[in-house]
Design an enzyme around this catalytic site. Structure first.
Site, PDB file in Angstrom:
ATOM      1  N   THR A 288       0.850  -1.194   0.000  1.00 42.16           N
ATOM      2  CA  THR A 288       0.000   0.000   0.000  1.00 42.16           C
ATOM      3  C   THR A 288       0.884   1.242   0.000  1.00 42.16           C
ATOM      4  O   THR A 288       2.055   1.198   0.374  1.00 42.16           O
ATOM      5  CB  THR A 288      -0.844   0.107   1.283  1.00 42.16           C
ATOM      6  OG1 THR A 288       0.044   0.263   2.407  1.00 42.16           O
ATOM      7  CG2 THR A 288      -1.722  -1.105   1.474  1.00 42.16           C
ATOM      8  N   ASP A 289       0.300   2.362  -0.355  1.00 42.09           N
ATOM      9  CA  ASP A 289       0.934   3.632  -0.026  1.00 42.09           C
ATOM     10  C   ASP A 289       0.727   3.856   1.475  1.00 42.09           C
ATOM     11  O   ASP A 289      -0.079   3.180   2.113  1.00 42.09           O
ATOM     12  CB  ASP A 289       0.328   4.775  -0.848  1.00 42.09           C
ATOM     13  CG  ASP A 289       1.276   5.965  -0.938  1.00 42.09           C
ATOM     14  OD1 ASP A 289       2.197   6.080  -0.098  1.00 42.09           O
ATOM     15  OD2 ASP A 289       1.090   6.806  -1.854  1.00 42.09           O
ATOM     16  N   TRP A 290       1.435   4.816   2.049  1.00 41.60           N
ATOM     17  CA  TRP A 290       1.445   5.013   3.508  1.00 41.60           C
ATOM     18  C   TRP A 290       0.068   5.446   4.030  1.00 41.60           C
ATOM     19  O   TRP A 290      -0.451   6.485   3.630  1.00 41.60           O
ATOM     20  CB  TRP A 290       2.535   6.011   3.885  1.00 41.60           C
ATOM     21  CG  TRP A 290       3.815   5.308   4.228  1.00 41.60           C
ATOM     22  CD1 TRP A 290       4.537   5.451   5.386  1.00 41.60           C
ATOM     23  CD2 TRP A 290       4.521   4.322   3.449  1.00 41.60           C
ATOM     24  NE1 TRP A 290       5.616   4.596   5.365  1.00 41.60           N
ATOM     25  CE2 TRP A 290       5.636   3.895   4.207  1.00 41.60           C
ATOM     26  CE3 TRP A 290       4.308   3.706   2.208  1.00 41.60           C
ATOM     27  CZ2 TRP A 290       6.531   2.924   3.747  1.00 41.60           C
ATOM     28  CZ3 TRP A 290       5.201   2.742   1.756  1.00 41.60           C
ATOM     29  CH2 TRP A 290       6.287   2.376   2.514  1.00 41.60           C
TER      30      TRP A 290
END
Ligand SMILES: *[C@@H]1O[C@H](CO)[C@@H](O)[C@H](O)[C@H]1NC(C)=O
Ligand SMILES: *[C@@H]1O[C@H](CO)[C@@H](O)[C@H](O)[C@H]1NC(C)=O
Ligand SMILES: *[C@@H]1O[C@H](CO)[C@@H](O)[C@H](O)[C@H]1NC(C)=O
Ligand SMILES: *[C@@H]1O[C@H](CO)[C@@H](O)[C@H](O)[C@H]1NC(C)=O
Ligand SMILES: *[C@@H]1O[C@H](CO)[C@@H](O)[C@H](O)[C@H]1NC(C)=O
Ligand SMILES: *[C@@H]1O[C@H](CO)[C@@H](O)[C@H](O)[C@H]1NC(C)=O
Ligand SMILES: *[C@@H]1O[C@H](CO)[C@@H](O)[C@H](O)[C@H]1NC(C)=O
Ligand SMILES: *[C@@H]1O[C@H](CO)[C@@H](O)[C@H](O)[C@H]1NC(C)=O
Ligand SMILES: *[C@@H]1O[C@H](CO)[C@@H](O)[C@H](O)[C@H]1NC(C)=O
Ligand SMILES: *[C@@H]1O[C@H](CO)[C@@H](O)[C@H](O)[C@H]1NC(C)=O
Ligand SMILES: *[C@@H]1O[C@H](CO)[C@@H](O)[C@H](O)[C@H]1NC(C)=O
Length: 870
Positions: A288-290
């Site tokens: 995932t992105d953060w």
């Protein structure tokens, strides 16, 4: 808590807290969200397993020996970050010490090592794209990889090929290589190959449709926007560079914050299971992105392999959608054990493939502080203190590469009367704060979140700290004493202009990531529009009134309007220096004073008016109730594809770039390498088998807290549970519609990393001789565009860049023959019915055009008539 504020997480956190979320509900409501306008993301289950591609077989075999012996705790550890600010890097997984696998360190950014020291601040993607130089793209990748490895980074979070640049005001376009899928694809693939040659795992991001900053994120109270993209547009534009990245062997892919067709990218099964892992045959792992993880079971089933930084709906409180929740969902049977085995074998296989099991350093820096000592786990309330920064110098001689990229990016748009290059004896008056230093000090703005002094990169997580920054002022002063600097944005009233003076005016336009707002621009250029910042247009106009010779230097993140001054008589020359990184000054003087001819070309179009773009590519900056629906109604017609289609003449076309010398194209020839004797590629051989693991639900004791002996760190994310024995398997989970555990057939367009290998066979080869016909040495770029015939029966952009190459530096009179190879895929369209790439049979009717911009294409070749030059 103050420590966290530097990452500007606080607004997000307070927003999330204000909503008093139900922390017990890891499932996302988005799974079944209603799609707009007939845009829906159909279910695709289960996740195809990794391990069948021959290039990856050895790594998967090694991974098998390890993963098949892992406990549930070890497996879950490798899938989930340890939490925000819970280690030296922006993210790190848990570890599996029994097998020598450390906490894997994940660190930004695409242009160098973020938040560190003794690193190189390279020019970002947009400048790299503007070089049109494949060797430099690769060399920059190698240098970034070496620096990452030297700091102990296992997974470097770049390159970025999405956003593509659909929206000219979009905040993060500058992190990628330009507003064309082939330029992004070649830039991305060369960077990946370079980075991974050093053993670092590259991360290609952001999958997909992430074209604006505002309203990108989902939280417990809001949903990020939905990019509604039709199948053909997805394949022919936005997915194209991802396919090339997968083919280049990229180890990991990061999902975007936003949704596609109302299904969040990090749990969109059509996107991850079908398009990425089935059709593109991706063998690495997806993260995932953060804080872009929005659901537990849902994301696992949809094909996500790693949650970063591990936190759940409310960051920093020690809860996660995975970690111990993933252990629970394995023990209760909701996530099949073979899905977890696949996640882990993808991660471990990638680690082996890049050779990280041998002599790979541990992190010797901290992204959280610049001090030698600090908290080891700043996210914990009470953290042990220790040495966190060893200040390892990883710069090597990378300044040479950084300067070469910045120099070769510089794009000469206009040069009336051969005003450039300047002579050291010229009398110069230099204007603009963009020529000077940041008045607050080097790196004084967190993540470069300000526009102060020379603009050398945009802002946000896609940055690095400058070890030093050579300003244009310093570099010019180092060459000539016959110069006066006015480091101001308002034109001084007392400037005396001599007839022979040359005014050099510096202006810029900035943008960045949404968590920082700069001068009212929340990432996207909502306030500044496409105009120069700090009244740059007025500065140019004032100089043009006073001086008869004005040279404009532009540092910009993307398209900028020049109409207020470009046709003024005294504006003789314009150099777009893009975003040059730490070598800003020297790379500019290399070109300004003629040591090198400029050889950059525009990686996007310069319009005459923002209204030249389709209305659908504006920033959506109002948030109605519910999810923003951003429908890509312009389809394939972005940037130059649109300008050609709408018959709008831009100010400067895509690919444009002048030199101090001139070049001639001659002796073009076209040859068939692999005949297109079928409209669709021959079917790929069926994919091979994948590792077979024990798929039974493991013993709950494997994740019992009671099995551990270490001291627990508060808020750290662990795989362990207090009473795992109490969890019983059930089949009661409300699976999404269309959920299945029966493997689905291989995608017709699949069969190898990137897709059916037959798509990537060279179909045509075009050769052209480039001659330096001028008086100075220089490098030339040949750009190849294809024009597909109407016989394909689809409305297709009239010209599409498909290949380019750059000569070495040619002396006056010298020639070099360039070979431009075109694959089957390069001349195909995506058939949405058959789900395959369709090319004109035998290549009939394809026109190949070669030249030095999309509007300057003297060479035309067809299979019937051969090549001609106009
Ligand atoms: C999105 O919806 C469009 C229109 O129905 C469809 O063509 C496309 O395949 C969908 N894409 C995804 C990733 O769901
Ligand atoms: C697991 O570990 C044992 C030794 O503990 C080893 O013999 C075996 O090769 C490993 N791999 C598998 C697949 O069992
Ligand atoms: C899981 O990772 C943590 C570090 O993040 C480590 O302390 C722990 O020992 C690991 N668990 C196992 C079973 O290896
Ligand atoms: C299994 O555990 C997960 C994680 O806690 C939970 O989301 C899911 O609803 C559980 N499944 C069942 C059938 O209770
Ligand atoms: C950090 O890197 C340096 C140089 O590569 C190395 O000597 C050192 O051992 C590394 N630190 C750790 C903790 O591995
Ligand atoms: C790179 O840095 C070294 C050491 O600081 C310096 O001697 C050299 O001139 C620099 N090279 C370039 C191309 O700027
Ligand atoms: C100044 O010029 C000299 C000679 O060209 C060069 O070696 C040096 O690197 C330059 N320094 C800076 C800061 O540009
Ligand atoms: C104008 O330029 C001439 C020739 O270089 C010089 O002699 C004169 O001093 C200059 N005047 C001013 C006002 O700078
Ligand atoms: C740009 O277009 C808008 C809308 O068509 C028009 O009102 C405006 O005058 C144009 N600006 C320039 C500088 O041409
Ligand atoms: C440029 O190329 C054309 C076509 O090959 C040729 O006719 C012409 O003579 C060349 N001009 C120069 C200056 O080399
Ligand atoms: C598979 O795992 C289960 C649960 O841990 C265990 O009981 C069983 O013996 C294993 N099967 C094999 C063939 O190792």
């Amino acid at each position: 808590m103050t420590r966290w504020m530097h990452w500007a997480i606080l607004p997000l956190l307070t927003q999330a807290l204000a909503a008093s979320p139900e922390q017990s509900a890891p499932e996302s409501k988005q799974l079944n969200a209603r799609a707009a306008d007939g845009y829906a993301s159909p279910p695709f289950y289960p996740t195809p397993h990794g391990g069948w591609a021959s290039e990856w077989a050895e790594a998967y075999e090694k991974a098998y020996q390890v993963v098949s012996n892992m406990t549930l705790a070890e497996k879950v550890n490798l899938t989930t970050g340890t939490g925000f600010f819970m280690g030296p890097c922006v993210g790190q997984t848990g570890s599996a010490p029994r097998f020598g696998i450390p906490n894997l360190c994940l660190q930004d950014s695409p242009l160098g090592i973020r938040n560190s020291d003794h690193n190189t601040a390279f020019p970002p993607g947009i400048s790299t794209g503007a070089t049109f130089n494949k060797e430099l793209m690769y060399a920059r990748g190698v240098a970034i990889g070496q620096e990452a490895r030297g700091k102990g980074v296992n997974v470097q979070l770049g390159p970025s090929v999405g956003p593509l640049g659909r929206k000219p005001r979009g905040g993060r376009n500058w992190e990628g290589f330009g507003a064309d899928p082939t330029l992004q694809a070649i830039g991305g693939a060369q960077t990946i190959k370079g980075m991974q040659s050093t053993g670092v795992i590259a991360t290609l991001k952001h999958l997909i449709g992430y074209e604006q900053e505002m309203y990108r994120m989902s939280s417990v109270i809001t949903q990020g926007y939905s990019s509604n993209i039709d199948d053909r547009t997805l394949h022919e534009l936005y997915l194209w560079p991802f396919a090339e990245g997968v083919r280049a062997g990229v180890g990991s892919i990061m999902t975007a914050y936003n949704s596609v067709n109302s299904s969040a990218c990090s749990q969109n099964s059509k996107l991850l299971n079908d398009i990425l892992k089935n059709e593109l045959g991706f063998q690495g792992f997806v993260m995932t992105d953060w804080l872009g993880h929005y659901g537990g079971v849902s994301s696992a089933l949809a094909g996500l392999d790693m949650a970063m930084p591990g936190d759940g709906a409310v960051p920093l409180f020690g809860d996660s959608y995975w970690a111990s929740e993933l252990s629970t969902s394995i023990l209760n049977g909701s996530v099949p054990v073979n899905r977890l085995n696949d996640m882990v074998s993808r991660i471990v296989a990638t680690w082996y493939k890049l050779g990280q099991n041998k002599d790979y350093p541990l992190p010797n820096f901290s992204t959280n502080t610049q001090s030698a000592e600090g908290e080891i786990y700043p996210g914990a309330l009470l953290s042990p203190i220790g040495v966190v920064n060893q200040f390892v110098n990883v710069q090597g001689d990378h300044n040479i590469t950084a300067r070469a990229v910045a120099r070769e990016a510089i794009t000469l748009l206009k040069n009336d009367g051969h005003v450039l290059p300047l002579h050291p004896s010229d009398s110069l008056k230099v204007f603009g704060t963009d020529a000077g230093a940041n008045s607050g000090g080097l790196n004084s703005c967190t993540d470069q979140g300000c526009d102060n002094g020379v603009l050398a990169m945009g802002w946000g997580s896609g940055t690095a700290r400058f070890p030093y920054l050579i300003t244009p002022q310093e570099a010019i002063a180092n060459i000539t004493e016959n110069v006066k600097f006015y480091i101001t944005d308002s034109f001084p009233s007392d400037v005396a202009a001599n007839a022979s003076d040359i005014a050099v005016v510096f202006i810029n336009a900035d943008s960045g990531e949404n968590y920082i707002t700069v001068e009212n621009n929340p990432g996207d250029r909502t306030a500044a529009g496409l105009y120069a910042w700090h009244k740059g247009d007025d500065l140019v106009k004032a100089a043009a009134e006073k001086f008869s010779t004005v040279v404009v230097v532009v540092h910009t993140v993307g398209p900028i309007l020049m109409e207020n001054w470009i046709e003024l008589d005294s504006v003789k020359a314009v150099l777009v220096a893009h975003l040059p990184g730490q070598e800003a000054g020297d790379s500019l003087t290399d070109v300004l004073f003629g040591d090198y001819s400029p050889s950059g070309h525009m990686p996007y179009t310069i319009p005459r008016n923002e209204s030249d773009y389709p209305a659908s590519v504006g920033i959506i900056d109002n948030h109605p109730f519910g999810q923003i629906q951003d429908t890509f109604t312009e389809g394939l017609y972005v940037d130059y594809r649109h300008f050609l289609n709408a018959n709008i003449t831009p100010r400067y076309p895509f690919g444009h770039g002048l030199s101090y010398t001139t070049f001639n194209l001659s002796k073009p020839s076209l040859s068939i390498v692999t005949p297109l004797d079928s409209a669709y590629p021959p079917a790929a051989s069926p994919v091979g088998s994948t590792p077979k693991y024990n798929d039974s639900i493991p013993n709950p004791s494997e994740v019992a807290w009671s099995s551990t002996t270490f001291t627990r760190i508060w808020r750290y994310l662990y795989p362990y549970l207090d009473n795992p024995q109490s969890i019983t398997a059930s089949d009661k989970y409300p699976y999404p519609d269309g959920y299945s555990t029966t493997p689905l057939p291989q995608a017709r367009a699949g069969g190898g990393p990137g897709g059916n290998p037959a798509l990537f066979a060279t179909a045509f080869s075009l050769q052209v001789q480039v001659t330096n016909t001028g008086k100075r040495p220089g490098k030339a770029v040949a750009q190849l565009y294809v024009e597909l015939p109407s016989s394909l029966g689809l409305d297709t952009p009239s010209l599409q860049l498909r290949q380019f190459d750059k000569t070495k530096e040619l002396a006056p009179g010298q020639s070099q023959t360039l070979t431009l190879e075109v694959t089957r895929k390069d001349v195909s369209v995506w058939d949405v019915v058959l789900q395959d790439w369709k090319a004109p049979l035998n290549g009939d009717g394809i026109k190949f055009w070669v030249g030095q911009s999309v509007a300057d294409l003297p060479v035309e070749c067809t299979l019937d008539d051969g090549c001609s030059i106009s």
